[in-house]
Design an enzyme around this catalytic site. Structure first.
Site, PDB file in Angstrom:
ATOM      1  N   PRO A 105       0.824  -1.213   0.000  1.00  0.00           N
ATOM      2  CA  PRO A 105       0.000   0.000   0.000  1.00  0.00           C
ATOM      3  C   PRO A 105       0.858   1.262   0.000  1.00  0.00           C
ATOM      4  O   PRO A 105       0.876   2.053   0.954  1.00  0.00           O
ATOM      5  CB  PRO A 105      -0.802  -0.143   1.300  1.00  0.00           C
ATOM      6  CG  PRO A 105       0.124  -0.885   2.213  1.00  0.00           C
ATOM      7  CD  PRO A 105       0.875  -1.847   1.337  1.00  0.00           C
ATOM      8  N   LYS A 106       1.554   1.500  -1.116  1.00  0.00           N
ATOM      9  CA  LYS A 106       2.541   2.565  -1.185  1.00  0.00           C
ATOM     10  C   LYS A 106       1.952   3.845  -1.768  1.00  0.00           C
ATOM     11  O   LYS A 106       1.139   3.804  -2.692  1.00  0.00           O
ATOM     12  CB  LYS A 106       3.734   2.129  -2.043  1.00  0.00           C
ATOM     13  CG  LYS A 106       4.476   0.927  -1.488  1.00  0.00           C
ATOM     14  CD  LYS A 106       5.731   0.636  -2.298  1.00  0.00           C
ATOM     15  CE  LYS A 106       6.486  -0.552  -1.734  1.00  0.00           C
ATOM     16  NZ  LYS A 106       7.797  -0.738  -2.393  1.00  0.00           N
ATOM     17  N   LYS A 107       2.398   4.970  -1.198  1.00  0.00           N
ATOM     18  CA  LYS A 107       2.121   6.282  -1.761  1.00  0.00           C
ATOM     19  C   LYS A 107       3.336   7.159  -1.517  1.00  0.00           C
ATOM     20  O   LYS A 107       4.249   6.782  -0.770  1.00  0.00           O
ATOM     21  CB  LYS A 107       0.846   6.886  -1.173  1.00  0.00           C
ATOM     22  CG  LYS A 107       0.871   7.104   0.315  1.00  0.00           C
ATOM     23  CD  LYS A 107      -0.517   7.486   0.848  1.00  0.00           C
ATOM     24  CE  LYS A 107      -1.031   8.792   0.284  1.00  0.00           C
ATOM     25  NZ  LYS A 107      -2.288   9.231   0.956  1.00  0.00           N
TER      26      LYS A 107
END
Length: 245
Positions: free
Chosen positions: A114-116
């Site tokens: 769940p990368k941002k």
């Protein structure tokens, strides 16, 4: 480009892929881990079934990765929640903030991380290991740990790094509905622990609507570790299909 060549594309753009088609190997991957107790009711609202929260422990991590095959040099920070799935202990990966576009793209597309975008850092300041996370221009986390106070058992460090990791994988369909919505599992199995230390630690989290780390408040610091490893990531495997229910 022939039709069969299009079907073999790993990712786009077609003439300059967003990330390399390789298995990612990490050399001198450095962790600052701070385990803390938080509000169990907040965790239960965030952690998706069929995962269960049995202990309200969160791991705030900053990972400095100076040498990654296909991705180069970057840093990540995030929060992981202690969970169980069908009796197996693991961690639910809630969010990761990353300073590399290829690492964000590959983590989201190829896997389910769940990368941002964010700006984490990890460095030694005098006698203190310091980890910070900025979102945009604002500081959202500051972690400090006494530098190499006590050697840590290497098997204990390995067990912590190799806990199963659970994530949500979503892929939207063209009409805006979901084509894929899975709970997935991955686990690091190829790892060499080069050094591991514990020490006193503190963690400050600051409110931000788009980086809501402080929604999981620090009630009590449980432990901290500073670990350096070489490792290889494994692919994810689906363990629950939310669209099949």
């Amino acid at each position: 480009m022939q039709k069969q060549d299009v079907a073999r594309l790993f990712t786009t753009p077609v003439d300059a892929p967003a990330y390399a088609p390789t298995r990612y190997q990490f050399t001198n991957r450095e962790y600052l881990n701070i385990y803390y107790r938080t509000d169990p009711e907040v965790l239960r609202r965030l952690v998706p079934e069929p995962l269960t929260v049995t202990n309200p422990i969160v791991r705030f991590e900053i990972m400095r990765m100076p040498d990654v095959s296909g991705l180069g040099d970057y840093t990540e920070a995030g929060q992981l929640v202690s969970v169980e799935h069908e009796g197996e202990a693991g961690e639910f990966n809630l969010a990761m903030y990353v300073d590399s576009v290829p690492a964000i793209s590959s983590g989201r597309e190829y896997s389910a991380y769940p990368k941002k975008s964010g700006s984490p850092s990890l460095y030694v300041d005098s006698d203190t290991l310091v980890g910070t996370l900025d979102y945009g221009t604002l500081r959202v986390a500051t972690a400090t740990m006494g530098y190499k106070h006590h050697a840590m058992d290497l098997d204990e460090a390995r067990d912590a790094i190799c806990l199963p990791n659970f994530m949500i994988k979503t892929i939207p369909d063209y009409d805006g509905s979901l084509r894929v919505c899975d709970l997935v599992r991955t686990q690091i199995t190829d790892v060499t622990i080069k050094s591991a230390f514990t020490g006193p630690a503190r963690l400050e989290l600051f409110a931000h609507v788009m980086a809501p780390l402080s929604d999981l408040p620090v009630v009590e610091i449980v432990s901290a570790s500073h670990v350096v490893t070489d490792l290889t990531l494994n692919p994810v495997q689906p363990v629950y299909d939310y669209l099949a229910t």
